[in-house]
Write an enzyme that holds these catalytic residues in place. Structure first.
Site, mmCIF file in Angstrom:
data_model
loop_
_atom_site.group_PDB
_atom_site.id
_atom_site.type_symbol
_atom_site.label_atom_id
_atom_site.label_comp_id
_atom_site.label_asym_id
_atom_site.label_seq_id
_atom_site.Cartn_x
_atom_site.Cartn_y
_atom_site.Cartn_z
ATOM 1 N N LYS A 68 9.862 17.542 9.258
ATOM 2 C CA LYS A 68 8.732 18.292 10.200
ATOM 3 C C LYS A 68 9.026 19.043 11.482
ATOM 4 O O LYS A 68 10.039 18.898 11.821
ATOM 5 C CB LYS A 68 7.992 16.870 10.696
ATOM 6 C CG LYS A 68 7.265 15.976 9.833
ATOM 7 C CD LYS A 68 6.616 14.743 10.386
ATOM 8 C CE LYS A 68 5.956 13.973 9.487
ATOM 9 N NZ LYS A 68 4.787 14.694 8.796
ATOM 10 N N ARG A 77 2.745 7.830 -0.011
ATOM 11 C CA ARG A 77 1.990 7.577 -1.074
ATOM 12 C C ARG A 77 3.087 7.044 -2.304
ATOM 13 O O ARG A 77 2.997 6.285 -2.952
ATOM 14 C CB ARG A 77 1.526 8.929 -1.803
ATOM 15 C CG ARG A 77 2.278 9.977 -1.829
ATOM 16 C CD ARG A 77 1.574 11.280 -2.031
ATOM 17 N NE ARG A 77 1.219 11.738 -0.665
ATOM 18 C CZ ARG A 77 0.423 12.853 -0.395
ATOM 19 N NH1 ARG A 77 0.149 13.683 -1.457
ATOM 20 N NH2 ARG A 77 -0.091 13.206 0.769
#
Ligand code: BES
Ligand code: ZN
Ligand code: ZN
Length: 499
Positions: free
Chosen positions: A278, A352
């Site tokens: 990020k 996920r």
């Protein structure tokens, strides 16, 4: 903060501040407000006619030495239109009043619940509002704002005949707010103070104290279970992963075949993105990437006290997501616990992955029949719903989704159902494995994230809550400190209690 309910006439309550609320209208001085006005020689009517207070939502008017009251101050809070007023509004009023008075070093507060509102749900909302408003995120400040603490909070307005209902509301409100604050405390911890191991220790300590069964799966057990998706995220960090399992079983053992509610929460204690790293700007906020797990742990804390009639199992997979020599790389193919293969196209779509194995474990090993997961899963849900609504994603069983939405509505938490058309499933079809962890189409990022988890939930009724936009307040609200919100705890407790 000590919280009590007092049935003596409100005018005789000795306190540093009596708080009540008035509605927006040409003549807000009605009902109990006119009782106060008469004692005060018409002062309130004068203030209302001069336009000094009008009842607009959360407008504050503080009066000193009010005539006719034993209280040293009277705080009038605007409640907006009577037709739009509900317990959610009352909760905010109580919270905003507490923060307003605390900032002015007031130590004792009495809150007058008005005519027509005197039931258990009002008392509950007032207490929830006050306790969640009292929570500060100053744990690591040496100069604590929290030293300006409110010592006592008294709920008034209830008559002796309404005492039982009021007390019931106070007790429930305290359990819910303290559990929500417990979740917020966990979320507030920075990643150096809250690794997966420490989170597991804190969850286990809470569970033991509350009389809940707890099982912590360590990295060895996780490997034995072949949780390849969780391990693929964890392999980049020197901190080992954990899976936290907390179980509540009702005293009257449920008949075989009874439903088992599974609460699954993402707990990435820090999300750097991994090799798909990020940007530096704002990365510090990714300590809250364990908010889904904290929500579920907080919910279990409340359920231990409220004792629903359903077995509830909480499963919280926890790991860091770090870049490093051993980190997984874009393009790596992993085998999940279910046996499905996953092409990891972006290591930042890690939530996920860990939820996939937690969902499989809940279904296969713990006998869960109905599931809700909560996760700070996608930036895309922030684009879609901002910080206002939780994104709700359901499976084929719309009735189950409706049940979760009904609980959210009942407790005043804003949630909005998102579409899950089959077309979106196509976005995560794999090129080199069964399924890929990001969508190949443009857009719909929160939906493809949800579809990925749904692939593992299969036919088991399942709802996914994307709380990325709602688990953290970037700015303080009049009724809540900046930082963790504890969103969804109240909804999930209501859901379990509705069995
Ligand atoms: N933890 C983030 C999601 C997130 C983003 C939470 C912003 C709160 C605020 C999650 O693991 C993530 O990085 N998701 C990616 C998915 C993408 C790579 C498909 C995202 O949303 O950008
Ligand atoms: Zn990520
Ligand atoms: Zn994440």
């Amino acid at each position: 903060m000590q919280i009590t309910l007092d049935t003596k006439p409100f005018a005789t309550v000795e306190t540093e501040a009596l708080v009540t609320y008035l509605f927006e209208s040409d003549d807000p001085v009605q009902g109990r407000i006119s009782e106060i006005d008469q004692a005060a020689g018409g002062l309130l009517k004068t203030l209302s006619q001069s336009g000094e207070f009008s009842g607009k939502p959360l407008e504050m008017t503080l009066l000193h030495s009010p005539a006719g009251l034993k209280a040293t101050r009277l705080l009038l809070v605007g409640a907006g239109k009577r037709e739009k007023f509900d317990v959610a509004g009352l909760r905010k009023i109580a919270g905003a009043a507490l923060r307003y008075l605390k900032a002015r070093s007031v130590k004792q507060i009495a809150f007058l619940v008005r005519e027509n509102d005197l039931d258990d749900s009002s008392a509950q909302a007032v207490v929830e509002g006050a306790l969640t408003a009292d929570f500060e995120t100053d744990k690591y400040k040496t100069d604590k704002k929290g030293e300006k603490s409110v010592d006592s909070f008294v709920v008034t307005g209830y008559a002796d005949a309404e005492r039982a209902a009021g007390d019931k509301g106070v007790t429930r409100g305290r359990i819910l707010a303290e559990s929500q604050n417990f979740a917020r405390e966990l979320v507030n911890e920075p990643a150096n103070k809250l690794t997966p191991k420490i989170l597991a220790d804190k969850a286990a300590a809470m569970a033991k104290g509350a009389g809940l069964a707890v099982d912590i799966l360590d990295e060895k057990k996780i490997a034995e279970l072949k949780m390849g998706a969780l391990l693929s995220v964890a392999q980049g960090s020197i901190e080992p992963p954990r899976v936290i399992v907390i179980t509540y079983t009702p005293a009257n053992a449920p008949a075989p075949g009874s439903p088992v509610l599974g609460l699954i929460g993402k707990a990435v204690t820090f999300d750097t993105g991994g090799i798909s790293i990020k940007p530096a700007d704002g990365m510090e906020k990714m300590k809250y990437d364990m908010a889904g797990g904290a929500t579920m742990i907080g919910t279990m804390r409340a359920l231990a006290a409220l004792k629903p009639n359903v077995k509830v199992v909480c499963v919280v997979p926890s790991t860091e997501n770090m870049p490093g020599g051993k980190a997984q790389k874009p393009g790596d193919i992993q085998t999940a616990m279910s046996g499905k293969t996953i092409e990891v196209l972006n290591t930042d779509a890690e939530g996920r992955l860990i939820l996939a194995d937690a969902v499989t474990y809940a279904k296969q090993n713990l006998g869960v029949t109905h599931m809700v997961d909560a996760a700070t899963l996608t930036g895309a849900i922030v684009v879609a719903l901002a910080n206002v609504n939780v994104g709700v994603f359901g499976g084929a069983d719309q009735a189950w989704t409706d049940k979760v939405l009904a609980s959210a509505k009942a407790v005043g938490e804003k949630m909005w159902q998102m579409p899950m058309d089959d077309e979106y499933r196509e976005f995560i079809k794999g090129s080199f494995a069964d399924i890929q962890n990001i969508g190949s189409g443009k857009g719909g990022g929160s939906i493809t994230g949800a579809w990925f988890i749904r692939e593992f939930a299969g036919d088991t009724p399942w709802v996914h809550l994307d709380i990325a936009g709602t688990a953290w307040n970037d700015d303080a609200k009049p009724w809540l400190a900046k930082g963790p919100t504890g969103v969804a705890v109240r909804t999930l407790v209501h859901l379990a209690m509705s069995y």
